[in-house]
Design an enzyme around this catalytic site. Structure first.
Site, short mmCIF file in Angstrom:
data_model
loop_
_atom_site.label_atom_id
_atom_site.label_comp_id
_atom_site.label_asym_id
_atom_site.label_seq_id
_atom_site.Cartn_x
_atom_site.Cartn_y
_atom_site.Cartn_z
CG PHE A 123 -7.84 4.49 6.14
CD1 PHE A 123 -8.58 4.12 7.26
CD2 PHE A 123 -8.25 4.02 4.90
CE1 PHE A 123 -9.70 3.30 7.15
CE2 PHE A 123 -9.37 3.20 4.78
CZ PHE A 123 -10.10 2.85 5.91
CD GLU B 114 -4.78 -2.59 9.63
OE1 GLU B 114 -5.84 -2.15 9.12
OE2 GLU B 114 -4.03 -3.40 9.07
CD GLU C 283 -8.40 0.72 2.31
OE1 GLU C 283 -7.32 0.94 2.85
OE2 GLU C 283 -9.15 -0.21 2.65
CD1 TRP C 284 -6.49 -2.91 1.22
CD2 TRP C 284 -5.09 -3.90 -0.22
NE1 TRP C 284 -5.36 -3.26 1.91
CE2 TRP C 284 -4.48 -3.88 1.07
CE3 TRP C 284 -4.37 -4.48 -1.27
CZ2 TRP C 284 -3.20 -4.39 1.32
CZ3 TRP C 284 -3.09 -5.00 -1.03
CH2 TRP C 284 -2.54 -4.95 0.24
NE ARG D 100 0.13 -4.97 11.84
CZ ARG D 100 -0.89 -4.98 10.97
NH1 ARG D 100 -1.63 -3.90 10.79
NH2 ARG D 100 -1.18 -6.07 10.29
CD1 TRP E 32 -5.44 2.29 7.50
CD2 TRP E 32 -3.81 0.79 7.87
NE1 TRP E 32 -4.94 1.89 6.28
CE2 TRP E 32 -3.95 0.98 6.48
CE3 TRP E 32 -2.84 -0.11 8.34
CZ2 TRP E 32 -3.15 0.30 5.55
CZ3 TRP E 32 -2.06 -0.78 7.40
CH2 TRP E 32 -2.23 -0.58 6.03
CG ASN F 46 -3.17 -7.39 7.78
OD1 ASN F 46 -3.34 -6.84 8.86
ND2 ASN F 46 -3.92 -7.11 6.71
CD GLU F 47 -7.78 -6.86 7.94
OE1 GLU F 47 -8.12 -6.85 6.75
OE2 GLU F 47 -8.14 -6.00 8.75
CD GLN G 236 -2.88 -1.17 2.32
OE1 GLN G 236 -2.54 -1.85 3.27
NE2 GLN G 236 -4.01 -0.49 2.32
CG ASN H 203 -5.97 -5.19 11.59
OD1 ASN H 203 -5.11 -4.99 12.44
ND2 ASN H 203 -5.69 -5.60 10.36
CG HIS I 16 -0.81 -6.16 5.12
ND1 HIS I 16 -0.83 -5.52 6.34
CD2 HIS I 16 -1.93 -5.72 4.50
CE1 HIS I 16 -1.91 -4.75 6.45
NE2 HIS I 16 -2.59 -4.85 5.33
CE1 TYR J 237 -9.31 0.95 10.11
CE2 TYR J 237 -9.16 -1.43 10.27
CZ TYR J 237 -8.59 -0.21 9.95
OH TYR J 237 -7.30 -0.16 9.49
C1 NOJ Z 1 -7.36 -3.57 6.96
C2 NOJ Z 1 -6.12 -3.85 6.20
O1 NOJ Z 1 -5.21 -4.59 6.95
C3 NOJ Z 1 -5.47 -2.63 5.59
O2 NOJ Z 1 -4.63 -3.08 4.60
C4 NOJ Z 1 -6.53 -1.70 5.09
O3 NOJ Z 1 -5.98 -0.64 4.37
C5 NOJ Z 1 -7.32 -1.18 6.28
N1 NOJ Z 1 -7.88 -2.28 7.03
C6 NOJ Z 1 -8.44 -0.21 5.94
O4 NOJ Z 1 -9.40 -0.84 5.18
#
Ligand code: NOJ
Length: 511
Positions: A466, A401, A457-458, A97, A450, A187-188, A40, A328, A142, A330
């Site tokens: 963010f 996060e 952002e993917w 991180r 984060w 990660n996730e 990212q 993580n 990640h 949110y």
């Molecule tokens: C989770 C992910 O680990 C991160 O890569 C992503 O940018 C943030 N959350 C926000 O969506």
């Protein structure tokens, strides 16, 4: 009347107590940091002998990323990392991180050479951080993996990847473990697998109808095979770390999960158990096997033989468990039962017999944000942490996060993006909620915002921001947002009222 005044006083007293937060409410050695990931922010996608990653390839396919962008340059952190370390230093964080790009270290996985240029890049970054008193907190993968592994054997669908991941992890422990004391394997993995193999929206873009419309895949089977290989890859890396590195390097190893908190949509038993079921299918899917050696009973009951089983050698490796869990967190969503009540469940949620939604009778669960599934529900932090504490015997936790997305498009001014009062309010209220869980005994050891800078952002490309620092993607200049000033002040443990240049008070947001 008198009773009412007392109640009102108590209400005001307790809500102000729960909203109050400052640095001194956390232990002195608590890690406070910011979070990023290699794909990212780094850019330099073909520089320094790096190999192609699955995300390099996927993001170049037209139509995959919302704004048609890619991460070839991103924040150009690969070249600007010293500047970014300086930003973190000026904030006063004691930890950072970040993730290592697997394909920068091993461009062809275990089928090629170790890339010394990649090793040097992370050595320089780690040394620069330590010089500023910032602890590296490192993720091995990640979401991104070398594309070679996808092309050779189908990546997570093959058990071969366990050997590849173990090999890669060992290269990293050997090269960086003298200075890195916090490792996380993945990660996730939960959205990584569901999006990659059930919905088909992440690489490798596998799915089947009615879950999605992809050229290949099987949404009912593949996610469980892929997750099984992630779990055993974690176990392989933990085994190597425990046996050969942990004693002399004196570090710890964990995994990071995406964690939404789920509330029942209606106050009825079916929705209450659907919310619990969702947590099991979403989070315990990975953590139960790693911590207890088996998939959650809630999943086994529904999926039966669709869930793979663990051999005795797998079980031996799984005994290494982990030293800490990263979460993580949110947002919170409602969950509605679809097992006893008919509902038009989104096909991708079919296995859970439940439906997630952000609204009840048209009213959102919390203030909506620019990200469709992210609502501001600070109490979700406390509830999530308490769930982890109870289900996993108070295993040490890091909030790896937590952050707030801003919409970014030509109609939004830079001035507005810099004046991110909603983010300040969000971070403050989630931190306050975290202290409530800690007062109930949760062993929480750190918290990471984060993110330090806006980044890729993917699937949303650059349309969401963010960062505590705004990034101008034409010049790559980083500028502090109000939230950066707030975090800095928070970390100083100071409650001094500070006037912003435009006259706005930051102080009221500090406590
Ligand atoms: C989770 C992910 O680990 C991160 O890569 C992503 O940018 C943030 N959350 C926000 O969506």
């Amino acid at each position: 009347m008198k009773g009412f005044s007392i109640l009102l006083f108590l209400h005001l007293f307790f809500s102000s107590v729960t909203c109050f937060v400052n640095r001194d409410q956390f232990p002195p050695d608590f890690l406070f940091g910011t979070s990023t990931s290699s794909f990212q922010i780094e850019g330099a996608y073909l520089e320094g002998n790096k190999g192609l990653s699955n995300w390099d390839v996927f993001s170049h396919i037209p139509g995959k990323i919302k704004d048609g962008s890619n991460a070839d340059v991103a924040d150009d952190h690969y070249h600007l990392y010293m500047e970014d370390v300086q930003l973190m230093h000026s904030l006063g964080v004691n930890s950072y991180r970040f993730s290592i790009s697997w394909s920068r270290i091993l461009p062809r996985g275990r089928f090629g050479e170790i890339n010394s240029v990649g090793i040097e890049f992370y050595n320089n970054l780690i040394d620069a951080l330590l010089l500023k008193g910032i602890q590296p907190f490192v993720t091995l993968s990640h979401y991104d993996i070398p594309q070679e592994l996808e092309d050779r054997y189908g990546a997570w669908l093959s058990s071969q990847i366990q050997e590849d991941f173990g090999y890669y992890a060992e290269v990293c422990f050997k090269a960086f473990g003298d200075r890195v004391k916090y490792w996380t394997t993945f990660n996730e993995p939960n959205p990584m697998i569901s999006s990659g193999y059930r919905k088909g929206t992440f690489p490798p873009g596998h799915c089947s109808k009615p879950f999605g419309d992809c050229p290949t895949g099987n949404s009912e089977i593949e996610p469980y095979i892929a997750a099984h290989n992630v779990i055993l890859s974690h176990a392989t890396a933990a085994d190597i770390y425990r046996k050969r590195y942990q004693v002399k390097q004196d570090g710890s190893i964990g995994i990071v999960m995406s964690t939404y908190w789920y509330e029942p949509l209606r106050n009825i038993p079916a929705d209450r158990s659907a919310a619990q079921r969702y947590l099991a299918f979403d989070i315990a899917w990975f953590l139960d096997p790693i911590i207890y050696g088996n998939y959650p009973p809630e999943m086994r009951e529904i999926l039966g033989s669709r869930l793979p089983t663990f051999s005795s050698e797998d079980r031996r490796k799984l005994q290494n468990k982990l030293d800490f869990i990263g979460i993580n967190h949110y947002s919170t969503l409602y969950v509605k039962d679809c097992m006893f009540f008919p509902c038009q469940a989104n096909a991708s949620e079919g296995d859970m017999f439940a439906l997630r939604t952000g609204e009840r009778d048209g009213i959102p669960i919390g203030t909506p944000t620019a990200m469709t599934t992210f609502y501001v529900v600070p109490q979700g932090m406390e509830k999530m942490v308490m769930y982890m504490m109870e289900r996993y015997n108070n295993t040490p936790l890091f909030i790896t996060e937590n952050g707030y997305p801003q919409e970014s498009n030509p109609d939004v001014s830079v001035k507005d993006l810099l004046n991110d009062t909603q983010r300040v309010e969000y971070l403050r209220s989630y931190l306050a909620s975290l202290t409530v869980a800690m007062r109930q005994g949760a062993d929480v050891r750190g918290y990471f915002v984060w993110s330090i800078i806006d980044n890729f952002e993917w699937l949303n490309g650059y349309s969401l921001r963010f960062g505590l620092y705004y990034v101008d993607y034409d010049t790559l200049k980083r500028s502090p947002k109000l939230s950066a000033q707030w975090y800095k002040q928070f970390l100083q443990g100071s409650k001094i009222l500070k006037e912003k240049s435009d006259g706005q008070k930051l102080g009221h947001l500090v406590s």
